[in-house]
Design a protein around this motif. Structure first.
Motif, mmCIF file in Angstrom:
data_model
loop_
_atom_site.group_PDB
_atom_site.id
_atom_site.type_symbol
_atom_site.label_atom_id
_atom_site.label_comp_id
_atom_site.label_asym_id
_atom_site.label_seq_id
_atom_site.Cartn_x
_atom_site.Cartn_y
_atom_site.Cartn_z
ATOM 1 N N PHE A 43 -1.018 -6.298 -33.759
ATOM 2 C CA PHE A 43 -1.135 -6.188 -32.303
ATOM 3 C C PHE A 43 -1.217 -7.576 -31.681
ATOM 4 O O PHE A 43 -1.656 -8.536 -32.327
ATOM 5 C CB PHE A 43 -2.422 -5.441 -31.937
ATOM 6 C CG PHE A 43 -2.344 -3.944 -32.101
ATOM 7 C CD1 PHE A 43 -1.419 -3.202 -31.379
ATOM 8 C CD2 PHE A 43 -3.196 -3.282 -32.966
ATOM 9 C CE1 PHE A 43 -1.372 -1.822 -31.519
ATOM 10 C CE2 PHE A 43 -3.144 -1.902 -33.106
ATOM 11 C CZ PHE A 43 -2.220 -1.171 -32.384
ATOM 12 N N ILE A 55 -7.084 2.616 -32.879
ATOM 13 C CA ILE A 55 -6.858 1.168 -32.864
ATOM 14 C C ILE A 55 -7.520 0.534 -34.094
ATOM 15 O O ILE A 55 -6.929 -0.306 -34.771
ATOM 16 C CB ILE A 55 -7.409 0.545 -31.563
ATOM 17 C CG1 ILE A 55 -6.719 1.185 -30.347
ATOM 18 C CG2 ILE A 55 -7.205 -0.968 -31.541
ATOM 19 C CD1 ILE A 55 -5.215 1.088 -30.337
ATOM 20 N N ASP A 56 -8.745 0.971 -34.387
ATOM 21 C CA ASP A 56 -9.430 0.439 -35.573
ATOM 22 C C ASP A 56 -8.592 0.699 -36.823
ATOM 23 O O ASP A 56 -8.403 -0.178 -37.669
ATOM 24 C CB ASP A 56 -10.798 1.113 -35.743
ATOM 25 C CG ASP A 56 -11.723 0.809 -34.568
ATOM 26 O OD1 ASP A 56 -11.443 -0.156 -33.839
ATOM 27 O OD2 ASP A 56 -12.718 1.542 -34.397
ATOM 28 N N GLN A 57 -8.118 1.921 -36.929
ATOM 29 C CA GLN A 57 -7.344 2.321 -38.095
ATOM 30 C C GLN A 57 -6.080 1.466 -38.238
ATOM 31 O O GLN A 57 -5.762 0.960 -39.311
ATOM 32 C CB GLN A 57 -6.979 3.814 -37.974
ATOM 33 C CG GLN A 57 -6.021 4.335 -39.014
ATOM 34 C CD GLN A 57 -6.608 4.268 -40.410
ATOM 35 O OE1 GLN A 57 -7.815 4.155 -40.578
ATOM 36 N NE2 GLN A 57 -5.751 4.303 -41.403
ATOM 37 N N LYS A 64 -11.048 1.343 -25.274
ATOM 38 C CA LYS A 64 -11.903 0.375 -25.950
ATOM 39 C C LYS A 64 -12.736 -0.435 -24.966
ATOM 40 O O LYS A 64 -13.755 -1.006 -25.328
ATOM 41 C CB LYS A 64 -11.038 -0.580 -26.787
ATOM 42 C CG LYS A 64 -10.605 -0.018 -28.140
ATOM 43 C CD LYS A 64 -11.747 -0.097 -29.114
ATOM 44 C CE LYS A 64 -11.262 0.063 -30.555
ATOM 45 N NZ LYS A 64 -12.413 0.148 -31.481
ATOM 46 N N LEU A 119 -8.144 -8.909 -29.627
ATOM 47 C CA LEU A 119 -6.996 -8.120 -29.177
ATOM 48 C C LEU A 119 -6.825 -8.245 -27.676
ATOM 49 O O LEU A 119 -7.812 -8.338 -26.931
ATOM 50 C CB LEU A 119 -7.199 -6.649 -29.545
ATOM 51 C CG LEU A 119 -7.084 -6.388 -31.042
ATOM 52 C CD1 LEU A 119 -7.862 -5.144 -31.416
ATOM 53 C CD2 LEU A 119 -5.631 -6.244 -31.437
ATOM 54 N N VAL A 136 -1.424 -3.658 -38.665
ATOM 55 C CA VAL A 136 -0.508 -3.644 -37.516
ATOM 56 C C VAL A 136 -0.756 -4.905 -36.685
ATOM 57 O O VAL A 136 -1.879 -5.149 -36.261
ATOM 58 C CB VAL A 136 -0.726 -2.380 -36.649
ATOM 59 C CG1 VAL A 136 0.048 -2.484 -35.340
ATOM 60 C CG2 VAL A 136 -0.317 -1.134 -37.425
ATOM 61 N N VAL A 161 -5.333 -1.474 -36.917
ATOM 62 C CA VAL A 161 -5.605 -2.882 -37.205
ATOM 63 C C VAL A 161 -5.940 -3.041 -38.693
ATOM 64 O O VAL A 161 -5.456 -3.954 -39.360
ATOM 65 C CB VAL A 161 -6.746 -3.414 -36.311
ATOM 66 C CG1 VAL A 161 -7.255 -4.756 -36.825
ATOM 67 C CG2 VAL A 161 -6.249 -3.566 -34.885
ATOM 68 N N ALA A 162 -6.731 -2.112 -39.215
ATOM 69 C CA ALA A 162 -7.086 -2.190 -40.636
ATOM 70 C C ALA A 162 -5.852 -2.099 -41.529
ATOM 71 O O ALA A 162 -5.803 -2.683 -42.603
ATOM 72 C CB ALA A 162 -8.079 -1.089 -40.983
ATOM 73 N N GLN A 163 -4.838 -1.363 -41.058
ATOM 74 C CA GLN A 163 -3.597 -1.238 -41.835
ATOM 75 C C GLN A 163 -2.737 -2.491 -41.778
ATOM 76 O O GLN A 163 -1.778 -2.627 -42.519
ATOM 77 C CB GLN A 163 -2.727 -0.108 -41.277
ATOM 78 C CG GLN A 163 -3.205 1.276 -41.578
ATOM 79 C CD GLN A 163 -2.443 2.288 -40.754
ATOM 80 O OE1 GLN A 163 -1.738 1.934 -39.804
ATOM 81 N NE2 GLN A 163 -2.568 3.548 -41.099
#
Lengths: 653, 229, 250
Positions: A151, A141-143, A101, A159, A149, A145-147
């Motif tokens: 972090f 990571i995008d996926q 990232k 992040l 998670v 975070v959208a769920q």
């Protein structure tokens, strides 16, 4: 079964003449994946629901694949051996997940993550796969975070990252020391959403015991209900195997007790090639074994090496307690040997260095198999609070097990088997040589070459499941006409018979050695002879001893109970039978590979400084073994052609 | 009723909490009213005057009484029903049951809420029969009700609490009430979703004390009356 | 291996879901205090196997306290006497020579006993299926840093998300309530912007599912928090209730 005899000075290994093709698409490295995706055949949305996909295993790879395939509209059946699909061993990954990232603005890029992974794997991975992995890492990571998670974040709400072994940038995302758990629960919750939508049929407490191949294509599986012992069958248009690694061959490893190779090994016996089985990773920072009853080893996240300093006393005779040893009598050997990377050298390099100082007699404690990982200077620098924020739960875990607090006393660590880079051979599509059998995550021979970088396992499992399989499976289904099959087909009947017979025969032996004893015996042979450092002699010895264990297993196994209800001993016995055969293949593979690369260290092949010495001329290939009943496996080779990377000697000094 | 049963367990607890807190507030008012027993001359004048004052609200007083009855009813029925569900949720019981300690708030009081509740309910029925529907004595004070007769509850109380068994019955019942309130007080806030690190610590740590104080406050009367007689 | 202790074990044994179970008595000699509780049972099982008796079935996997597979009740306390510890991480140094230990499975009607100490916690999956997720398909996520979440919010969400789904909360609850488990997930998601979108529907649906599965009602014994290997706070239960009230009032 094996015709290998110790008396033979050289093992006769038959090599298949036709080279394996990884089916890497053409074009520039940077564009291969996107170009390939845009050229793939697609399955019409209305047709997707006509396809049944069998996903076996519910770790990161299986969970993410199940959820994603179901979201696309396929009928997914998901199987796991646990009582719920949230338990797979991905859950135990502590440190984090890599992604290019470049949020830290420290010069990271897809190219750099790709290079680090290739280099970390000591040039034994498929170039295009690794590039794709680095490329999709950012989407993961995008996926996640959208769920939801959770972090780790900075005060500004962005992040945050930590650095990890084998990398000079901070690209590791983490959720305290429970990153694997949080990522798995993310995938699990997505999966549960699809179960609620009836897009996934969930089968828990089921173990896959055979793969059904009809007309050359993977079309079904045979499973055992672990609660009732019933043998069941399921048919589908594709089988996606996500059953993890085989570290438990070594008995003591950081794997969960239920992690096993049975599903993968049964596929291997049905014709799937087993690739690079000798590439097994040792993790440098585990809690040392304390005694003979030890059932498993506990890993302390490698992220600890960010702030912990590894040392032993300069003299092996120095038996003073750690706090009485002055700086001048300590040897911070990683910092001394590898000034550029210091305590952050890759796992294999670190592990061998630890083994070396212990072999020199400078190891700690009664076993002499431990070194210090010291946080004193980090605590001085950052304070207890900061250290506790970063590593609190790891420190607590250490204290729970050993009864000592790392805040006051340095940790003791020693390497342990942790991850297996080897696995079923797959092409660029993650499909094995058996059409319709896809293998994801640690179960495939993966993108890590001869050694995996820290925080890359989570990345690969999720990359395969979220971002690779949804495309490649569509391409397979669209390109192949698949007639419907029935589970009354002969192939199923034969297989059910075999599976039943095998379990019955295990129960009939009525010998005196328990599964645990035999497994320990196998583990000792594997660790001593096929472990961190291997020689031709040790491998020869292993190839002699493993068949003896096998013989003992089949003649002297003590197994209680029946096959008609929950019987953990029976499950373990059947898994051990497969581990024994796999162990033998691992030794054979290590024997064949007369070079050192990454985690595969043949003592005969090392530089003057004790680093692995590759032989790119002869061994720049993936060794993929074909199972031959009652004979030596046949070696297939996939040549590794590096078009974009120059192969150099790894150097972490 | 069907609708009530299908209300989620969380909502049921919220009902129990709201009615519980209301009943708790009623107890405080009741306790404050009881202080009049110790004041006035001749003894019992203020107490009887207070009782008369309440009754003088007429229909409003009856409505308040019925309301109170409704709160009791709702509290008890919801709790009993919930308890029935809870019982069914563990069909095979543990051979050994214990307290984990540490952060646990499980106590003998918290695990016996239904028992203390039922005993307190029985006690209340007795208590109401004893006084609200007990023998009707009259008395006259010049300064109360314009010199007209009022109910002499004080005499009834004195008679009843001269009986050792009655006093013992009150002592036992009120002790159990103290346990019931001890868990019930802090727990009501938690059931309503009112949680704060400090708030919960404070309400929890004063909860059992509060229960004890209230029960002792009530118990003072039978003991006092028994003592002076 | 410094010390050893002797133990008397009283272990619940039950053939399958439908059969009656009872206690079996085993005495253990010279148990090293450095081993874990499950390693102690491993030794017992080895001895049983050698003497021709079927070993005791118990679940375990990671043996690091994170997978949530293991768990049973020791002397009336789920996961045994140590706080924030699963039985796999519970070491024998916490027991005394001569101790009698009564070992029972997690008991709750929705947790069917599979065999001996093994129970099926599939009903937890059903609760999660009722809404314990963010409704987003793979590939639809915006850039991870486009969602700002304060450090403290992220930490609190993590505290709730740390649940390992072992079921000790249910097992220890006098009412066999799954409130802590359910609320931990509700609370995890409602503390994050991603999860707030579906908050109202989620809380209602998950609470209803929890009841349907046959779990009891929470009456604030707080025993769950005390036995939870991750120390998940009953604050989450309060959050769930507030969220439910909000969903009704709105």
């Amino acid at each position: 079964m094996s015709i290998l005899k110790a008396a033979l000075p050289e093992k006769e290994i038959i090599t298949h003449v036709k080279k394996l093709d990884g089916k890497t698409p053409g074009g520039d490295l940077q564009d291969k994946w996107s170009k390939y995706k845009s050229e793939m055949k697609l399955v019409n949305p209305a047709n997707k629901r006509k396809y049944n996909i069998l996903v076996v295993g519910t770790g990161l790879a299986g969970g993410s694949a199940s959820a994603t395939l179901a979201e696309l509209g396929y009928n997914v059946k998901t199987f796991c051996i646990q009582d719920t699909p949230r338990r797979a061993h991905s859950i135990a990954a502590q440190g984090g997940i890599n992604a290019a990232k470049n949020y830290q603005n420290d010069g990271d890029s897809v190219q750099r993550l790709f290079m680090d992974t290739i280099k970390g794997g000591d040039y034994r991975a498929r170039e295009a796969n690794v590039y794709r992995l680095a490329e999709v890492s950012t989407n993961i990571i995008d996926q996640c975070v959208a769920q939801g998670v959770p972090f780790a974040r900075d005060y500004g709400g962005l992040l945050t990252n930590r650095s990890f072994g084998g990398a000079q940038v901070s690209r590791t995302f983490y959720a305290r020391g429970q990153t694997g758990q949080q990522l798995l629960l993310g995938a699990y919750s997505s999966m549960m959403r699809q179960v609620a939508k009836k897009q996934i049929e969930l089968y828990t407490n089921k173990e896959m015991l055979d793969l059904i191949i009809i007309d050359g294509q993977a079309r079904g599986i045979v499973i055992r209900d672990l609660k009732t012992g019933e043998i069941e069958t399921h048919t589908g248009e594709a089988v996606v195997l996500c059953t993890g690694g085989y570290g438990n061959v070594f008995f003591l490893s950081t794997n969960g007790k239920n992690s096993n190779a049975t599903a993968a090994w049964r596929c291997h016996k049905k014709g799937a090639l087993m690739a690079n089985p000798c590439f097994t990773q040792i993790h440098p920072t585990c809690i040392p074994a304390s005694g003979e009853y030890q059932s498993k080893l506990t890993l302390m996240s490698e992220s600890l090496r960010n702030d912990g300093r590894v040392w032993v006393p300069k003299s092996g005779d120095d038996k003073r307690p750690s706090d009485e040893i002055p700086e001048k009598d300590r040897d911070y050997f990683l910092e001394r040997m590898y000034p550029a990377y210091g305590n952050l050298v890759p796992r294999d390099v670190g592990s061998r260095a630890i083994k070396r100082v212990c072999d020199e007699g400078r190891g700690l404690g009664a076993t002499g198999r431990a070194v210090y990982l010291d946080f004193a200077s980090a605590i001085d620098r950052l304070g207890n609070k900061n250290i506790s924020d970063k590593y609190g739960n790891l420190f607590d875990m250490y204290e729970t097990i050993t009864g000592e607090s790392p805040y006051n006393k340095p940790m003791r660590i020693y390497p342990a088997i942790h991850y297996t880079m080897g696995g079923l051979w797959v092409d660029y599509d993650c499909m094995s040589n058996i059409p319709g059998l896809f293998v994801l995550g640690e179960a495939n021979f993966s993108d890590h070459g001869a050694n995996r970088l820290g925080a890359s396992a989570l990345m690969q499992g999720l990359a395969d499941g979220y971002f690779v399989i949804p495309y490649t499976i569509g391409n397979y289904l669209a390109n192949n006409s698949l007639d419907s099959v029935s589970d009354t087909a002969d192939e199923f009947k034969v297989s059910i018979d075999e599976v039943k017979k095998k379990n019955e025969s295990l129960l009939k032996i009525k010998g005196s050695s328990t599964v645990l004893e035999l497994h320990r015996e196998l583990g000792a042979v594997m660790w001593d002879l096929v472990g961190m450092a291997r020689t031709k002699e040790s491998l020869n010895e292993a190839l002699e001893k493993i068949p003896q264990i096998k013989e003992k297993f089949w003649n002297d196994l003590n197994l209680q109970g029946t096959e008609n209800n929950l019987n953990k001993s029976l499950e373990n016995a059947a898994r051990l039978a497969d581990f024994i055969e796999l162990g033998e293949l691992m030794a054979l593979d290590a024997y064949d590979r007369e070079e050192s690369c990454g985690a595969h260290f043949r003592e005969e092949y090392q530089t003057s400084e004790g680093e692995p010495l590759r032989n790119d001329e002869k061994y720049a290939y993936v060794s993929a073994w074909e199972y031959v009943p009652d004979s030596v496996s046949i070696l297939h080779k996939e040549d590794l052609n590096y078009e974009h990377v120059e192969m150099t000697q790894r150097n972490y000094k | 009723m069907a609708n009530f049963i299908t209300v989620s367990s969380v909502l049921k607890k919220i009902i129990i909490a709201i009615t519980g807190i209301s009943l708790f507030l009623f107890l405080i008012v009741h306790l404050l009213g009881n202080i009049t027993i110790f004041t006035g001359s001749p003894p019992g004048r203020d107490f009887n005057a207070y009782a008369h004052f309440l009754e003088s609200f007429g229909i409003l007083f009856t409505i308040a009484e019925l309301g109170l009855l409704g709160f009791f009813g709702l509290h008890i029925i919801t709790a009993l029903y919930t308890n029935f569900i809870n019982y069914k949720s563990r069909e095979s019981r543990y051979a050994v049951s214990n307290f984990a300690g540490g952060k646990s708030k499980k106590t003998y009081a918290s695990t016996s809420m239904v028992i203390t509740g039922v005993v307190v309910m029985a006690f209340l029925i007795w208590h109401v029969l004893q006084f609200r529907f007990g023998p009707y004595y009259e008395t006259i004070y010049a300064s109360v009700n314009g010199g007209e007769p009022v109910r002499d509850l004080y005499r009834l109380i004195t008679e009843e609490f001269s009986n050792l068994w009655v006093v013992l019955g009150y002592t036992v019942s009120l002790s159990l009430l103290s346990l019931h309130l001890g868990h019930g007080f802090w727990s009501s806030f938690q059931s309503l979703g009112i949680y704060g690190k400090t708030f919960t610590r404070v309400t929890y740590s004063m909860s059992y004390l509060l229960g004890l104080i209230i029960s002792l406050g009530f118990l003072v009367i039978p003991l006092y009356i028994f003592w002076i007689n | 291996m410094s010390d050893v202790i002797n133990l008397n074990l009283q272990v619940w044994r039950q053939e399958n879901e439908n059969s009656d179970g009872d206690f079996h008595y085993y005495s253990m000699k010279d148990v090293p205090v450095d081993i874990s509780f499950l390693e102690m049972l491993d030794i017992l099982n080895e001895n049983l196997t050698k003497s021709g008796v079927e070993p005791i079935s118990f679940d375990s996997d990671c043996r690091e306290g994170i997978c949530g597979t293991c768990g049973f009740v020791i002397n009336g306390v789920a996961h045994g006497p140590m706080a924030r510890t699963t039985v796999c991480q519970l070491h024998m140094r916490h027991f005394k020579d001569g101790d009698t230990l009564v070992i029972e499975p997690f008991r709750a009607t929705p947790f069917k006993i599979v065999r001996d100490l093994v129970v099926d916690r599939g009903s937890f999956d059903k609760i999660i299926q009722a809404g314990g997720y963010v409704s987003i398909n793979t590939g639809n996520g915006p850039d991870a840093n486009s969602i700002l979440i304060g450090k403290e919010d992220a930490e609190e969400a993590f505290d709730s998300a740390a649940c390992i789904g072992c079921g000790a909360c249910v097992a220890s609850c006098p009412n066999a309530s799954a409130a802590l488990f359910t609320s931990a997930k509700i609370s995890h998601l409602l503390q994050l912007p991603q999860g707030q979108v579906e908050e109202r529907a989620r809380v209602k649906s998950m609470v209803d599912k929890m009841d349907d599965e046959g779990f009891g009602a929470c009456s604030n014994h707080g025993e769950c928090e005390a036995v939870c290997p991750k120390g998940i706070s009953i604050k989450n239960i309060a959050n769930m209730r507030r969220s439910l009230i909000k969903s009704i009032v709105k």
